[in-house]
Design an enzyme around this catalytic site. Structure first.
Site, PDB file in Angstrom:
ATOM      1  N   ASN A 110      51.608  41.660  31.659  1.00  0.00           N
ATOM      2  CA  ASN A 110      50.850  40.741  30.802  1.00  0.00           C
ATOM      3  C   ASN A 110      49.742  41.528  30.116  1.00  0.00           C
ATOM      4  OD1 ASN A 110      49.937  38.217  29.716  1.00  0.00           O
ATOM      5  ND2 ASN A 110      48.290  38.232  31.228  1.00  0.00           N
ATOM      6  N   HIS A 112      45.886  41.163  28.448  1.00  0.00           N
ATOM      7  CA  HIS A 112      44.729  40.265  28.495  1.00  0.00           C
ATOM      8  C   HIS A 112      43.566  40.903  27.732  1.00  0.00           C
ATOM      9  CE1 HIS A 112      42.228  37.066  30.099  1.00  0.00           C
ATOM     10  NE2 HIS A 112      41.301  37.972  30.309  1.00  0.00           N
ATOM     11  N   THR A 144      51.210  38.832  39.046  1.00  0.00           N
ATOM     12  CA  THR A 144      51.400  38.303  40.396  1.00  0.00           C
ATOM     13  C   THR A 144      51.026  36.813  40.333  1.00  0.00           C
ATOM     14  OG1 THR A 144      49.107  38.760  41.001  1.00  0.00           O
ATOM     15  CG2 THR A 144      50.717  40.507  41.439  1.00  0.00           C
TER      16      THR A 144
HETATM   17  C1  GRF Z   1      46.193  38.352  22.805  1.00  0.00           C
HETATM   18  O1  GRF Z   1      44.801  38.456  22.600  1.00  0.00           O
HETATM   19  C2  GRF Z   1      46.537  38.589  24.237  1.00  0.00           C
HETATM   20  O2  GRF Z   1      45.720  39.525  24.859  1.00  0.00           O
HETATM   21  C3  GRF Z   1      46.319  37.234  24.843  1.00  0.00           C
HETATM   22  O3  GRF Z   1      46.774  36.323  23.862  1.00  0.00           O
HETATM   23  C4  GRF Z   1      46.681  36.928  22.579  1.00  0.00           C
HETATM   24  C5  GRF Z   1      48.046  36.882  21.984  1.00  0.00           C
HETATM   25  O4  GRF Z   1      48.071  37.344  20.665  1.00  0.00           O
HETATM   26  N1  GRF Z   1      47.016  37.107  26.098  1.00  0.00           N
HETATM   27  P1  GRF Z   1      49.446  37.595  19.934  1.00  0.00           P
HETATM   28  O5  GRF Z   1      50.257  36.314  20.020  1.00  0.00           O
HETATM   29  O6  GRF Z   1      50.139  38.749  20.622  1.00  0.00           O
HETATM   30  O7  GRF Z   1      49.079  37.926  18.517  1.00  0.00           O
END
Ligand code: GRF
Length: 214
Positions: A110, A112, A144
């Site tokens: 993931n 973040h 997780t």
């Molecule tokens: C990103 O900032 C990512 O870190 C978070 O949600 C956003 C998704 O952006 N989990 P995108 O859809 O990849 O443009």
């Protein structure tokens, strides 16, 4: 093809991280192939990015399933049918449950928009601004059952400027997200790491690939 090369990407919205993976593969920076893009929302703009790149996409709406387990089973089946080896959550706004996590142990990533463990959950960029930190960033981690809590694979720090807004800070973090997501996949694929407790420790650097933009 080695299973680790076969990616499944889960999205809910804009899909800019999906695009970064598509571009990294196209330019040879990432040795992988996106076998399926799955969105839980049919209006996700990322679906159009998949179509434009000729990648199979599908909408699996959680609304059509009675429970989280049923939904996760459907996700798992769709990914397994395409022999996906690595699952990349890219702005997928759903908590994933044990059905999916157990089906892909240490094989779900993931991204973040903060330096975890600071500011997990929603609106991480606003949390960072409100807290007044001078540095925040982006993290790619293994998924997780703990929200935004799995072992960290890659991170990049981003300064918070005095005149930053949520938008300007988010944009600066996003540049780093797009850079480290392909990098984290390469690290995981390389298998040149060990897990000590929750610490993922690289035992060697992966083979160099072409630099960005080449
Ligand atoms: C990103 O900032 C990512 O870190 C978070 O949600 C956003 C998704 O952006 N989990 P995108 O859809 O990849 O443009």
């Amino acid at each position: 093809m080695h299973a680790d090369r076969r990616l499944g990407v889960l999205i809910s919205g804009r899909g800019s991280n999906l695009q970064a993976l598509i571009d990294a593969i196209a330019s040879g920076r990432l040795d992988a192939s996106i076998e399926i893009v799955i969105s839980n929302r049919k209006d996700a703009a990322g679906l159009e990015r998949a179509r434009a790149a000729g990648i199979e996409s599908m909408v699996l709406s959680h609304r059509n399933f009675g429970s989280r387990d049923e939904y996760d089973r459907a996700l798992t089946n769709a990914l397994r049918e395409r022999r996906v080896g690595l699952v990349c959550l890219a702005g997928f706004m759903r908590l994933v449950g044990s059905e999916l996590i157990d089906a892909f142990p240490n094989r779900i990533l993931n991204i973040h928009p903060s330096l975890l463990p600071a500011f997990p959950g929603l609106n991480a960029q606003k949390q960072a601004l409100d807290h007044g930190v001078r540095l925040t960033g982006a993290t790619v981690h293994l998924v997780t059952s703990e929200l935004d809590g799995g072992p960290i694979v890659a991170q990049a720090a981003v300064p918070v400027l005095d005149d930053d807004t949520v938008e300007s800070l988010s944009a600066r973090i996003l540049v780093e997200e797009h850079r480290i997501y392909p990098e984290a996949i390469r690290i995981l694929q390389s298998r040149l790491w060990t897990m000590e407790g929750r610490r993922l420790r690289r035992t060697a650097a992966p083979e160099p690939r072409l630099p960005a933009g080449s």
